[in-house]
Motif scaffolding. Structure first.
Motif, PDB file in Angstrom:
ATOM      1  N   VAL A 109       4.622  10.216   3.642  1.00 61.49           N
ATOM      2  CA  VAL A 109       3.823  10.213   2.412  1.00 61.49           C
ATOM      3  C   VAL A 109       3.838  11.604   1.784  1.00 61.49           C
ATOM      4  O   VAL A 109       3.939  11.747   0.558  1.00 61.49           O
ATOM      5  N   ARG A 110       3.778  12.633   2.611  1.00 63.70           N
ATOM      6  CA  ARG A 110       3.834  14.009   2.097  1.00 63.70           C
ATOM      7  C   ARG A 110       5.159  14.236   1.370  1.00 63.70           C
ATOM      8  O   ARG A 110       5.186  14.800   0.270  1.00 63.70           O
ATOM      9  N   ALA A 111       6.260  13.787   1.957  1.00 69.93           N
ATOM     10  CA  ALA A 111       7.572  13.939   1.305  1.00 69.93           C
ATOM     11  C   ALA A 111       7.611  13.181  -0.018  1.00 69.93           C
ATOM     12  O   ALA A 111       8.157  13.676  -1.010  1.00 69.93           O
ATOM     13  N   LEU A 112       7.024  11.999  -0.047  1.00 69.83           N
ATOM     14  CA  LEU A 112       7.018  11.193  -1.270  1.00 69.83           C
ATOM     15  C   LEU A 112       6.096  11.774  -2.348  1.00 69.83           C
ATOM     16  O   LEU A 112       6.222  11.431  -3.520  1.00 69.83           O
ATOM     17  N   SER A 113       5.202  12.662  -1.960  1.00 73.98           N
ATOM     18  CA  SER A 113       4.240  13.239  -2.908  1.00 73.98           C
ATOM     19  C   SER A 113       4.707  14.555  -3.523  1.00 73.98           C
ATOM     20  O   SER A 113       4.026  15.095  -4.388  1.00 73.98           O
ATOM     21  N   ASP A 114       5.855  15.062  -3.116  1.00 73.38           N
ATOM     22  CA  ASP A 114       6.252  16.427  -3.471  1.00 73.38           C
ATOM     23  C   ASP A 114       7.621  16.462  -4.157  1.00 73.38           C
ATOM     24  O   ASP A 114       8.656  16.548  -3.491  1.00 73.38           O
ATOM     25  N   THR A 161      15.417   7.103   1.655  1.00 75.29           N
ATOM     26  CA  THR A 161      15.555   5.940   2.537  1.00 75.29           C
ATOM     27  C   THR A 161      14.865   6.160   3.868  1.00 75.29           C
ATOM     28  O   THR A 161      14.196   5.254   4.384  1.00 75.29           O
ATOM     29  N   LEU A 162      14.995   7.332   4.436  1.00 76.51           N
ATOM     30  CA  LEU A 162      14.355   7.632   5.721  1.00 76.51           C
ATOM     31  C   LEU A 162      12.841   7.449   5.614  1.00 76.51           C
ATOM     32  O   LEU A 162      12.216   6.839   6.486  1.00 76.51           O
ATOM     33  N   ASN A 163      12.246   7.921   4.541  1.00 75.00           N
ATOM     34  CA  ASN A 163      10.796   7.823   4.390  1.00 75.00           C
ATOM     35  C   ASN A 163      10.339   6.391   4.173  1.00 75.00           C
ATOM     36  O   ASN A 163       9.325   5.972   4.720  1.00 75.00           O
ATOM     37  N   VAL A 164      11.113   5.616   3.419  1.00 70.69           N
ATOM     38  CA  VAL A 164      10.804   4.196   3.267  1.00 70.69           C
ATOM     39  C   VAL A 164      10.894   3.497   4.623  1.00 70.69           C
ATOM     40  O   VAL A 164      10.024   2.689   4.980  1.00 70.69           O
ATOM     41  N   ASN A 165      11.922   3.823   5.387  1.00 67.62           N
ATOM     42  CA  ASN A 165      12.087   3.209   6.711  1.00 67.62           C
ATOM     43  C   ASN A 165      10.961   3.582   7.667  1.00 67.62           C
ATOM     44  O   ASN A 165      10.537   2.753   8.478  1.00 67.62           O
ATOM     45  N   ILE A 166      10.468   4.802   7.581  1.00 63.54           N
ATOM     46  CA  ILE A 166       9.345   5.216   8.424  1.00 63.54           C
ATOM     47  C   ILE A 166       8.128   4.340   8.129  1.00 63.54           C
ATOM     48  O   ILE A 166       7.451   3.860   9.042  1.00 63.54           O
ATOM     49  N   LEU A 167       7.861   4.112   6.852  1.00 60.42           N
ATOM     50  CA  LEU A 167       6.718   3.264   6.485  1.00 60.42           C
ATOM     51  C   LEU A 167       6.924   1.838   6.986  1.00 60.42           C
ATOM     52  O   LEU A 167       5.978   1.199   7.450  1.00 60.42           O
ATOM     53  N   VAL A 195     -10.115   1.080   5.487  1.00 62.05           N
ATOM     54  CA  VAL A 195      -9.702   0.210   4.392  1.00 62.05           C
ATOM     55  C   VAL A 195      -9.248   1.066   3.211  1.00 62.05           C
ATOM     56  O   VAL A 195      -8.277   0.737   2.527  1.00 62.05           O
ATOM     57  N   ALA A 196      -9.924   2.182   2.975  1.00 66.01           N
ATOM     58  CA  ALA A 196      -9.538   3.061   1.862  1.00 66.01           C
ATOM     59  C   ALA A 196      -8.107   3.567   2.044  1.00 66.01           C
ATOM     60  O   ALA A 196      -7.329   3.609   1.078  1.00 66.01           O
ATOM     61  N   GLU A 197      -7.750   3.960   3.261  1.00 69.76           N
ATOM     62  CA  GLU A 197      -6.372   4.382   3.516  1.00 69.76           C
ATOM     63  C   GLU A 197      -5.405   3.229   3.291  1.00 69.76           C
ATOM     64  O   GLU A 197      -4.343   3.407   2.688  1.00 69.76           O
ATOM     65  N   ALA A 198      -5.767   2.046   3.765  1.00 68.91           N
ATOM     66  CA  ALA A 198      -4.897   0.875   3.598  1.00 68.91           C
ATOM     67  C   ALA A 198      -4.709   0.560   2.114  1.00 68.91           C
ATOM     68  O   ALA A 198      -3.595   0.258   1.677  1.00 68.91           O
ATOM     69  N   GLU A 199      -5.770   0.653   1.337  1.00 65.98           N
ATOM     70  CA  GLU A 199      -5.670   0.385  -0.098  1.00 65.98           C
ATOM     71  C   GLU A 199      -4.770   1.410  -0.780  1.00 65.98           C
ATOM     72  O   GLU A 199      -3.966   1.061  -1.661  1.00 65.98           O
ATOM     73  N   ALA A 200      -4.901   2.666  -0.388  1.00 72.11           N
ATOM     74  CA  ALA A 200      -4.039   3.706  -0.963  1.00 72.11           C
ATOM     75  C   ALA A 200      -2.580   3.460  -0.599  1.00 72.11           C
ATOM     76  O   ALA A 200      -1.684   3.643  -1.433  1.00 72.11           O
ATOM     77  N   MET A 201      -2.349   3.024   0.625  1.00 67.58           N
ATOM     78  CA  MET A 201      -0.972   2.725   1.035  1.00 67.58           C
ATOM     79  C   MET A 201      -0.452   1.490   0.311  1.00 67.58           C
ATOM     80  O   MET A 201       0.721   1.434  -0.054  1.00 67.58           O
ATOM     81  N   ALA A 243       1.533   8.506  -3.964  1.00 70.87           N
ATOM     82  CA  ALA A 243       1.707   9.213  -2.687  1.00 70.87           C
ATOM     83  C   ALA A 243       0.691  10.344  -2.553  1.00 70.87           C
ATOM     84  O   ALA A 243       0.130  10.557  -1.469  1.00 70.87           O
ATOM     85  N   ARG A 244       0.450  11.057  -3.637  1.00 75.52           N
ATOM     86  CA  ARG A 244      -0.550  12.142  -3.588  1.00 75.52           C
ATOM     87  C   ARG A 244      -1.940  11.591  -3.298  1.00 75.52           C
ATOM     88  O   ARG A 244      -2.694  12.180  -2.518  1.00 75.52           O
ATOM     89  N   ASN A 245      -2.274  10.475  -3.915  1.00 78.89           N
ATOM     90  CA  ASN A 245      -3.576   9.854  -3.662  1.00 78.89           C
ATOM     91  C   ASN A 245      -3.691   9.413  -2.202  1.00 78.89           C
ATOM     92  O   ASN A 245      -4.724   9.622  -1.564  1.00 78.89           O
TER      93      ASN A 245
END
Length: 122
Positions: free
Chosen positions: A17-22, A45-51, A71-77, A113-115
Motif C-alpha cells: 500500500v505504501r508503494a501504491l501511495s507514492d 504487478t508485485l504489489n497487486v500480487n501481494i494484496l 472494519v475501517a481498514e477493510a473499507e479503506a482496502m 492508497a494514501r487513505n
C-alpha cells in the motif's frame, strides 16, 4: 493497536500500500529501475500480487483479525481495490507500469492508497 494473527503478512500489505501511495517511488523504482539496494525488485504487478496473496484483494473484511485489524481498514482496502480494478480494466492488465502511472485512473489509486496507508499505520 490490536494484534493480528499474521503480522508479517500485514507488514507486506502495508509495504504494498505504501508503494501504491507514492508516485515518486513508483517513478524511481517501477519505471527508472533505481533500486534502493542490490537484489531488490518491485513493480506494480508485485504489489497487486501481494494484496492477492494476503487475501485482501478478494475479501478484505474476511482478513480482519488475520491481516487487517478493523472494519475501517477493510473499507479503506475495499476502496483501494476498487480503484485498482478500475485501472486494470481501463488500462489493461498486461500494460507496462508506465501506462498505469500515466493513466487518468492513477490519481484515484494513489489517493485511495494514501487513505488506506493512513489507517494501516496509525
Amino acid at each position: 493497536m490490536k494484534s493480528v494473527e499474521f503480522p508479517e503478512r500485514r507488514g507486506e500489505v502495508i509495504s504494498a500500500v505504501r508503494a501504491l501511495s507514492d508516485p515518486e517511488y513508483q517513478q524511481r523504482v517501477w519505471i527508472e529501475r533505481v533500486y534502493p539496494q542490490p537484489e531488490f525488485f518491485d513493480d506494480f504487478t508485485l504489489n497487486v500480487n501481494i494484496l492477492g496473496d494476503a487475501g485482501v484483494w478478494d475479501s478484505p473484511r474476511e482478513t480482519i483479525g488475520y491481516t487487517l485489524v478493523s472494519v475501517a481498514e477493510a473499507e479503506a482496502m475495499e476502496s483501494l481495490i476498487a480503484r485498482l480494478e478500475e485501472a486494470l480494466e481501463g488500462v489493461g492488465s498486461e500494460s507496462p507500469d508506465s501506462d498505469f502511472l500515466a493513466s487518468s485512473f492513477w490519481p484515484g489509486v494513489v489517493e485511495a492508497a494514501r487513505n488506506a496507508l493512513a489507517l494501516l499505520t496509525q
